[in-house]
Structures are given as C-alpha cells and as structure tokens.
Scaffold this active site. Structure first.
Site, PDB file in Angstrom:
ATOM      1  N   HIS A 191       0.832  -1.225   0.000  1.00 20.31           N
ATOM      2  CA  HIS A 191       0.000   0.000   0.000  1.00 20.31           C
ATOM      3  C   HIS A 191       0.859   1.264   0.000  1.00 20.31           C
ATOM      4  O   HIS A 191       0.532   2.251   0.673  1.00 20.31           O
ATOM      5  CB  HIS A 191      -0.934   0.030   1.213  1.00 20.31           C
ATOM      6  CG  HIS A 191      -1.945  -1.072   1.248  1.00 20.31           C
ATOM      7  ND1 HIS A 191      -3.246  -0.899   0.814  1.00 20.31           N
ATOM      8  CD2 HIS A 191      -1.856  -2.359   1.649  1.00 20.31           C
ATOM      9  CE1 HIS A 191      -3.910  -2.040   0.975  1.00 20.31           C
ATOM     10  NE2 HIS A 191      -3.092  -2.945   1.474  1.00 20.31           N
ATOM     11  N   TYR A 208       0.888  -4.241  11.959  1.00 26.42           N
ATOM     12  CA  TYR A 208       0.836  -2.820  11.576  1.00 26.42           C
ATOM     13  C   TYR A 208       1.685  -1.943  12.504  1.00 26.42           C
ATOM     14  O   TYR A 208       2.561  -1.204  12.036  1.00 26.42           O
ATOM     15  CB  TYR A 208      -0.616  -2.342  11.478  1.00 26.42           C
ATOM     16  CG  TYR A 208      -1.307  -2.926  10.253  1.00 26.42           C
ATOM     17  CD1 TYR A 208      -1.567  -4.295  10.179  1.00 26.42           C
ATOM     18  CD2 TYR A 208      -1.659  -2.152   9.174  1.00 26.42           C
ATOM     19  CE1 TYR A 208      -2.169  -4.856   9.062  1.00 26.42           C
ATOM     20  CE2 TYR A 208      -2.269  -2.712   8.044  1.00 26.42           C
ATOM     21  CZ  TYR A 208      -2.519  -4.054   7.999  1.00 26.42           C
ATOM     22  OH  TYR A 208      -3.101  -4.609   6.895  1.00 26.42           O
ATOM     23  N   ASN A 223     -10.320  -2.768   2.813  1.00 32.36           N
ATOM     24  CA  ASN A 223     -10.004  -2.807   1.385  1.00 32.36           C
ATOM     25  C   ASN A 223     -11.274  -2.550   0.573  1.00 32.36           C
ATOM     26  O   ASN A 223     -12.379  -2.562   1.127  1.00 32.36           O
ATOM     27  CB  ASN A 223      -9.440  -4.187   0.997  1.00 32.36           C
ATOM     28  CG  ASN A 223      -7.935  -4.308   1.232  1.00 32.36           C
ATOM     29  OD1 ASN A 223      -7.220  -3.315   1.322  1.00 32.36           O
ATOM     30  ND2 ASN A 223      -7.464  -5.532   1.318  1.00 32.36           N
TER      31      ASN A 223
HETATM   32  C1  HEM Z   1      -1.744 -11.313   7.256  1.00 28.51           C
HETATM   33  C2  HEM Z   1      -2.349 -10.373   6.526  1.00 28.51           C
HETATM   34  C3  HEM Z   1      -1.835  -8.965   6.398  1.00 28.51           C
HETATM   35  C4  HEM Z   1      -0.660  -8.411   6.808  1.00 28.51           C
HETATM   36  C5  HEM Z   1       0.487  -9.091   7.559  1.00 28.51           C
HETATM   37  C6  HEM Z   1      -0.680  -7.026   6.430  1.00 28.51           C
HETATM   38  C7  HEM Z   1       0.355  -6.129   6.653  1.00 28.51           C
HETATM   39  C8  HEM Z   1       0.364  -4.807   6.280  1.00 28.51           C
HETATM   40  C9  HEM Z   1       1.441  -3.887   6.520  1.00 28.51           C
HETATM   41  C10 HEM Z   1       2.758  -4.245   7.217  1.00 28.51           C
HETATM   42  C11 HEM Z   1       1.072  -2.675   6.036  1.00 28.51           C
HETATM   43  C12 HEM Z   1       1.880  -1.379   6.076  1.00 28.51           C
HETATM   44  C13 HEM Z   1       1.501  -0.615   7.316  1.00 28.51           C
HETATM   45  C14 HEM Z   1       2.295   0.652   7.487  1.00 28.51           C
HETATM   46  O1  HEM Z   1       3.521   0.645   7.264  1.00 28.51           O
HETATM   47  O2  HEM Z   1       1.707   1.672   7.925  1.00 28.51           O
HETATM   48  C15 HEM Z   1      -0.252  -2.820   5.505  1.00 28.51           C
HETATM   49  C16 HEM Z   1      -1.004  -1.810   4.952  1.00 28.51           C
HETATM   50  C17 HEM Z   1      -2.359  -1.919   4.674  1.00 28.51           C
HETATM   51  N1  HEM Z   1      -3.133  -3.065   4.741  1.00 28.51           N
HETATM   52 FE1  HEM Z   1      -2.510  -4.883   5.243  1.00 28.51          FE
HETATM   53  N2  HEM Z   1      -1.859  -6.751   5.792  1.00 28.51           N
HETATM   54  C18 HEM Z   1      -2.607  -7.900   5.754  1.00 28.51           C
HETATM   55  C19 HEM Z   1      -3.880  -8.038   5.247  1.00 28.51           C
HETATM   56  C20 HEM Z   1      -4.731  -7.003   4.969  1.00 28.51           C
HETATM   57  C21 HEM Z   1      -6.158  -7.095   4.810  1.00 28.51           C
HETATM   58  C22 HEM Z   1      -6.962  -8.385   4.919  1.00 28.51           C
HETATM   59  C23 HEM Z   1      -6.617  -5.818   4.581  1.00 28.51           C
HETATM   60  C24 HEM Z   1      -8.025  -5.320   4.383  1.00 28.51           C
HETATM   61  C25 HEM Z   1      -9.125  -5.978   4.727  1.00 28.51           C
HETATM   62  C26 HEM Z   1      -5.476  -4.936   4.583  1.00 28.51           C
HETATM   63  C27 HEM Z   1      -5.523  -3.574   4.388  1.00 28.51           C
HETATM   64  C28 HEM Z   1      -4.434  -2.725   4.435  1.00 28.51           C
HETATM   65  C29 HEM Z   1      -4.501  -1.316   4.126  1.00 28.51           C
HETATM   66  C30 HEM Z   1      -5.750  -0.524   3.740  1.00 28.51           C
HETATM   67  C31 HEM Z   1      -3.200  -0.809   4.280  1.00 28.51           C
HETATM   68  C32 HEM Z   1      -2.753   0.627   4.050  1.00 28.51           C
HETATM   69  C33 HEM Z   1      -2.966   1.469   5.269  1.00 28.51           C
HETATM   70  C34 HEM Z   1      -2.556   2.892   4.970  1.00 28.51           C
HETATM   71  O3  HEM Z   1      -3.207   3.530   4.102  1.00 28.51           O
HETATM   72  O4  HEM Z   1      -1.588   3.387   5.572  1.00 28.51           O
HETATM   73  N3  HEM Z   1      -4.343  -5.681   4.817  1.00 28.51           N
HETATM   74  N4  HEM Z   1      -0.657  -4.139   5.635  1.00 28.51           N
END
Ligand code: HEM
Ligand code: NAG
Ligand code: NAG
Length: 511
Positions: free
Chosen positions: A81, A364, A154
C-alpha cells in the site's frame, strides 16, 4: 531570538490534543530565513570557498546542513500500500445501533467524529500508477473520545488468503522478481493457482472492479469478522460495509492501461480536486450482524475472510455516513506519516479470532515502529484525542515525554483507571496446533455465484475473461494449465472460455 510559535509548543505540552487539528505549518517564529538552528542566513544560494575558484569550506554549515538534510528526506515506504492519497472528513451516526455496541462514538444518532482516510493501491511502489489492477486500500482513522478506531479496510469484500503465514510469500509473488526486478506473470499465477482459496478474490480483482475509476467510486469492506460488544459482555459477529454514494464506476483494462501511461496519478488527482472544489465524496456505512449461535450453524467459518455473508440471510443494516471534506496541507506530514492499524480498536468493538486479523494486530504497529519510529503515535496526525501512558518513555523523537510524572505505578501519584466492559465471552481452551487450511470444493461456491453475478451485467463476463487472458498469457504453460483447472472448478464454461482466450493471446504474443 523567539521561541517557536505557541501553537506548536502547546500541541505537545498538554496531553496531545493535536488529532483534531491539521498539522501546524512550521516553526514559523521568524519572518526571516534561518538554518534549522534558527541562525539567520544572508543568501541561501551562496556558499563559502577559498577565493573565487578554490575548494569549499567545512565551516559552511548552512550548505552542509542543507545537503545532509536533503539526503535524509526519504523514509521507508509502506511495504504494501505504498502509493496512496488521503483526506480528512467526518463520520456521522445516522441510525441507532446501541443494541449492538457500547462504542461511545456510535452511541447516539447525529454524533460526529473527525476522520482521516487514506486510499491506496497495494502492490506498487509509491510512484506507481494509480490505475493498476489491484485491490484498493480504504483505511479510516476515527478520532473518538475513547481513542482511535481504525478501520483498515479494502475495496474488496474478501481477501486472497486465510493463513497469515502466507502473506509475505503471497505479496512477494505480486511484486517484483528478485532477479529481473520485473513483475512476473508466471510467479503471480503460480502462487494463485497453487493457493486456490484466493479464487473468490480473483473473481473481484479481474472483473472491472479491479480497476476502479477513482477512489470516490468504490466501496470499502472490513473483510474480516469483528465483534460488536455490549457492556454486559454479550456480543455479535459483524462485518462492516461502506457503500459509495457516488456510485460504483470502473475502468476497462484498456482504459486503465492508457491512464497508467497518460496520468499515472489520476485517482490521487481526482480525490484532491473533488474536495478542493467542494464536491465532497461520501459513503454510507452498513453492518451485517451474526449471532454466535448463527455462526455455529453458518456454512463457512466466520474466521475465514475468503468468504462473504449472504445479504439475504444477514441483511445490511445502515448506521452511518462518512464524508470527506478537507485536503491535507502537507502530504508527507499527514498522509505519508499516517499510521493505521486494526489494533487501534475502541471498547465495544473487538477483533474476532480470524487468524489473519490477529496477525494484523501485530504487524501494523510493528511496521510503523520501523517505518516511523517507536514514537509514531506522537506524530500529530496519529495522536489520539486523549492519551495518558507515562509508562512508555523515551525512544527516538520522544517529543511528549510526560515530564516529571512518575514512570511507574506510584502510590504517591496514583493514576486514574477507567473500567472497560468485561470480556467474559473471551475464553479459549485447547492445545497448541500447527494449522494451515486445506482448499475444498466449498471454497469455490461463492466464486461460482460471483461468475453468475457478472453474467447479470452486460459484457462483464467477457471483460473478466479478457482481463485474465491478457495477463495470464505471459505465464509459463504449466501455470496456465493449472490456472484453467482452477477456473474449471468455478464454472466449466468459464474454464473453457478462459483457455481459448488466453491461448489466442499466447499466439498473438509470439507473432
Ligand atoms: C496477514 C495479513 C496482512 C498483513 C500481515 C498485512 C500487513 C500490512 C502492513 C505491514 C502494512 C503497512 C503498514 C504501514 O507501514 O503503515 C499494511 C497496509 C495496509 N493493509 Fe494490510 N496486511 C494484511 C492483510 C490485509 C487485509 C486483509 C486488509 C483489508 C481488509 C489490509 C488492508 C491494508 C490497508 C488498507 C493498508 C494501508 C494502510 C494505509 O493507508 O496506511 N491488509 N498491511
Ligand atoms: C445485554 O445487553 C443487550 C443489549 O442491551 C441485551 O439485548 C441483552 O439481553 C443483554 N444480555 C444480558 C445477559 O444481560
Ligand atoms: C519469472 O519467474 C520464472 C520462474 O522463477 C523465471 O524462470 C523467469 O525468468 C522470470 N521472468 C521474469 C521476467 O522475471
């Protein structure tokens, strides 16, 4: 010499109340130009050297500071992202849901909370094209009187996986090849065709909804099951949906590709300009509710986020409206440094036992401690309305450090504790097991329904097949074959159609 302006000082000397204001412009105490140490500088373009042609001097600290600061402007981008855009707005409760949750920000009709929203693509780097085929991130930070409630959603109602251990591996296959540094269709489909629980998500991703027209024209989904809980300890399982009031609008594969070349920042621009001209986008919030008893009887595990809940059995119940009405003043300070996490969760809302959600609760803030530093919650945009934790001290950039307050549970200055609802329902028994899920026929049912749903819209089944064919044709023959087999299980006609279209594209590639 004057001190930094009072507004900047007060943002950190009180228990930080900065979340409700946008970030202050700067330490604008001086009207004249200075070094970062506040020393006046005559001419910022001049540099000190020996004579007119000699070497430059180490004592020219202005130049050195300028170069040194510039070299450190970049911080790690989000590992996923990375490309996104955001804005502020308001969440308003429109219907009574106090029978479901005790969350204070939801406790009466008309109650408003300030929000920060960040939309994003998932796989690309921070400079990548906005119109890439990808789920869109839809992250919301609600600044409530009981702390930050983050909905890190999402644009798709389901996800690719239900075993958190697969996430880094999966993401690797959607990003660049370790050798060629190119996106790799073989690797992309190799993963997806050998981890077929992703098929329901693929039905969404490769339909035209995988390329939304803009961030304003897409829905948002919790995906995961959460719990809404009451003070008396009772709870229900819920999924949250945000439906765009602008209407869903999509791009075809070719339109998305053209835009990627012509204006790769299209959705970022669209969001900013819409808010700038006062055309404020909004979403209506709904909740699907399932009792714990119903969950026992449900055909799928409620902890499996590769599945949706049928809306005829679990109807959408409206409860709020979110409107975006203010652009950030400074993208880096307010959007790049924004730290959203499912672990920001207020009393009355709880995580379910979905293992992917459980893993995200850790991942996160862990990512943000790396990306932004251990005190990332002191960055104004992340600051809750009220915070009081004098036990967490020091670390890099400890701006607000609780002064002389005791850093332990002092009997001389006892802290005040607010009781939060009991969680009597949270009781687990069992022994540790090594778990990974197995794909069954059942995992294809909702994909089959989705295929039929695409059939209700003119040309959408054809676009779906086309969108996969032009991507899959770049993959190794073995991987193509396995992928056809996966879609055969969704619908035999779909499998056959895809086989024909993809192989046509393969031939077209080779001439
Ligand atoms: C095991 C599953 C998942 C892991 C380990 C994971 C991990 C991460 C990580 C490490 C980030 C970066 C966070 C940051 O640096 O601020 C991120 C961003 C994000 N993830 Fe996931 N994620 C997973 C699944 C999902 C799912 C299922 C969704 C939605 C239903 C999702 C939605 C998002 C969104 C929207 C962002 C961006 C947030 C922003 O705008 O700063 N992720 N994810
Ligand atoms: C708990 O509160 C909810 C909502 O007010 C109510 O429906 C339920 O009957 C209560 N349960 C118990 C055990 O008191
Ligand atoms: C894609 O991955 C395959 C399998 O590892 C490899 O043989 C191929 O060279 C890669 N192609 C590109 C363009 O990275």
């Amino acid at each position: 010499m004057r001190l930094p302006s009072p507004s900047v000082v007060s943002a950190f000397t009180t228990f930080f109340a900065c979340a409700t204001a946008t970030v202050q412009g700067s330490n604008s105490g001086h009207s004249f130009y200075t070094t970062s140490g506040g020393v006046p500088v005559n001419d910022p373009t001049a540099f000190q050297r020996v004579g007119r042609n000699g070497p430059i001097l180490l004592q020219d600290t202005h130049l050195i500071e300028q170069l040194a600061h510039f070299a450190r402007e970049r911080i790690p981008e989000r590992v996923v992202h990375a490309k996104g855009a955001g804005a502020y707005g308001v969440f308003e409760v429109t219907e009574d849901i106090t029978d479901l949750t005790s969350a204070a920000f939801l406790d009466q009709i008309g109650k408003k909370s300030r929000v920060l929203v960040r939309f994003s693509t998932v796989g690309g780097e921070s400079g990548s094209a906005d119109t890439a085929r990808d789920p869109r991130g839809f992250a919301i930070k609600i600044y409530t009187e009981e702390g930050n409630e983050d909905w890190v959603f999402n644009s798709t109602p389901v996800f690719f996986l239900r075993d958190p251990s697969k996430f880094p591996l999966f993401v690797h296959t959607q990003k660049r090849d370790p050798q060629t540094h190119l996106k790799n269709a073989t690797v992309f489909w190799d993963y997806l065709s050998t981890n077929q629980e992703s098929v329901r998500q693929l039905m969404h991703l490769f339909s035209d909804r995988g390329t939304p027209f803009s961030y304003r024209h897409m829905d948002g989904f919790s995906g995961h099951t959460f719990k809404f809980a009451k003070h008396n300890g009772t709870y229900n399982y819920v999924k949250i949906h945000l439906k765009t009031d602008q209407g869903v609008r999509t791009l075809t594969n070719e339109e998305a590709g053209d835009l990627a070349g012509k204006n790769s920042d299209w959705t970022t621009q669209d969001l900013f300009e819409a808010i700038q001209r006062g055309d404020n986008p909004s979403w209506t919030a709904y909740v699907q509710v399932m009792s714990p008893e119903q969950a026992e009887q449900f055909r799928y595990s409620v902890f499996d986020l590769t599945k949706t809940w049928p809306e005829d059995q679990f109807p959408l119940r409206k409860f709020g409206k979110m409107t975006l009405n203010q652009n950030p003043e400074n993208f880096f300070a307010e959007i790049e440094q924004a730290a959203f996490s499912p672990s920001n969760i207020v009393p009355g809302i709880e995580p379910s036992a979905d293992p992917v959600l459980q893993a995200r609760l850790f991942s996160y803030p862990d990512s943000q401690r790396y990306r932004l530093g251990v005190n990332f919650n002191q960055i104004p945009v992340n600051c809750p309305m009220h915070v009081n934790n004098p036990f967490q001290r020091d670390g890099h950039f400890a701006i607000h450090n609780y002064g002389a307050a005791p850093n332990y549970m002092s009997s001389f200055h006892p802290l005040v504790y607010r009781s939060v609802p009991t969680k009597e329902h949270e009781e687990w028994v069992g022994k540790a097991t090594l778990f990974s899920s197995v794909v069954e026929d059942k995992d294809f049912e909702q994909a089959t329904e989705e295929w039929a749903y695409l059939g209700t819209m003119e040309g959408q089944q054809r676009n779906f097949v086309h969108n996969i064919a032009v991507h899959l044709c770049n993959a190794h023959p073995e991987v193509r074959k396995r992928t056809y087999g996966m879609f055969d299980r969704v619908d035999a006609q779909l499998g056959q159609w895809l086989r024909e279209e993809t192989e046509k594209e393969v031939v077209a590639l080779s001439v």
